[in-house]
Design a protein around this motif. Sequence first.
Motif, PDB file in Angstrom:
ATOM      1  N   ASP A 198       3.345  -4.829  -4.823  1.00 54.64           N
ATOM      2  CA  ASP A 198       3.497  -3.363  -3.943  1.00 54.64           C
ATOM      3  C   ASP A 198       4.414  -2.420  -4.906  1.00 54.64           C
ATOM      4  N   TYR A 218       3.911  -2.581   1.355  1.00 54.71           N
ATOM      5  CA  TYR A 218       3.371  -3.835   1.679  1.00 54.71           C
ATOM      6  C   TYR A 218       4.536  -4.726   1.815  1.00 54.71           C
ATOM      7  N   TYR A 246       1.527  -3.941   5.962  1.00 58.40           N
ATOM      8  CA  TYR A 246       2.181  -2.715   5.339  1.00 58.40           C
ATOM      9  C   TYR A 246       2.897  -2.039   6.422  1.00 58.40           C
TER      10      TYR A 246
END
Length: 398
Positions: A247, A296, A310
């Motif tokens: 992420d 995320y 997400y």
Amino acid sequence: MNKYGFHKYQLNSLYALILSVLLTSCNSKDKNVATFKDDYSFEIIDTLKIKHLGRGIELIDVNKTNGDMLFTSAIRMDTIVQTDSNGNIKNKIKVSGEGGSEIGFIFNLSYIGDTAILINSNRGFFFYDLNGKALKGKAIIEKTSLKTLGSNTFNPSIASIKTDTGIVLALQLKNSLNDYQLSNIHSKESYQNYKSLTFYSLDKHKYINALGFEPESIFMDFDYHYGDINTLFVFNQFNKCFYTLHDPDSKLYKYDVSLKKIKVIDLEPENFKLPIKYNFSKNSTSSKHMDVNSSYVYFSTNRDISIVTYRTGIPEDEYNKTNSESEIPELWKKYMKYYALILIDDNKVCNDVPLPYGAVGVTNIIGGSNMILSTNPAITETPDATIFYRCKLKINKK
């Protein structure tokens, strides 16, 4: 900031040693989906009321034999709650503590072999039976003062891989960076040396670090960084493959058990935005990205299906209107939206699916008609219970 709004390449010589005990095959299907023929949605079929309260209570693992579940606070893992498949509490295990006979500060946990509970702390690995009793003589002392950079706090789980010569654990544990690299985290040297996972041999008591940033990653552009580093990982027991997602990079990486990269999947989320970025090689002192950028937050897999969750962010213009941190939680409740990316055989099969109201992530896939969704306690929590949703994935033909 977590989902509730709280602010907070080279492998060493052990590579061959540990990887030699791993399985060596992986089923991979390369099937492209040109268009989405169907729409999907989540249908709530039950509410799980876990009569245990605390900050950030999460479902960590499900026993594949009897359906029992392990819950704990992702913020302070001092009590492990074991329930049956309906959420009824079977026992509570008080485990943390810094005394000489205590196991220390908990990092990760899971079922192991469905017959015991494995707890990893800063002092090592500790085993409990399903009644919550410590198994004598089973502790493995392996001190780790600080859990690795980039650890996913929502699901501090351990994947165990059974091999002909023993058990290898995959978890987020040992740091791959030295002190200098940690103090200069947003640098080319640090990014090139970052490894997200620890592979630990229970029999040999040895480990390696692996699965860092790949050349395709936005982290390897060396132009900008996005604040915090957070890596989500899962191990799919069915196809014997690892998946990592760093992420906020939208590329999902798939590896076989020899840790060879076999596929890069572009998730192409529809509502994922990164308006806040910082000059590379400068450590940011701003926390704005935590609230404004998309992120995320959950990643689950089972057999041929994987689901990534997400969240969006607070619109930057709305964030800029705030005068204090105390205003942020209300903006989260007002603007934060949660979407699921659904992949079957590693292919995205539909547009991004909104989660039901109050849900913030698909935390476990037991089957296509049995998924557990974590929820926002500010919306769903009752005076005596933390709420989870049991859902099924519904296909809506166009």
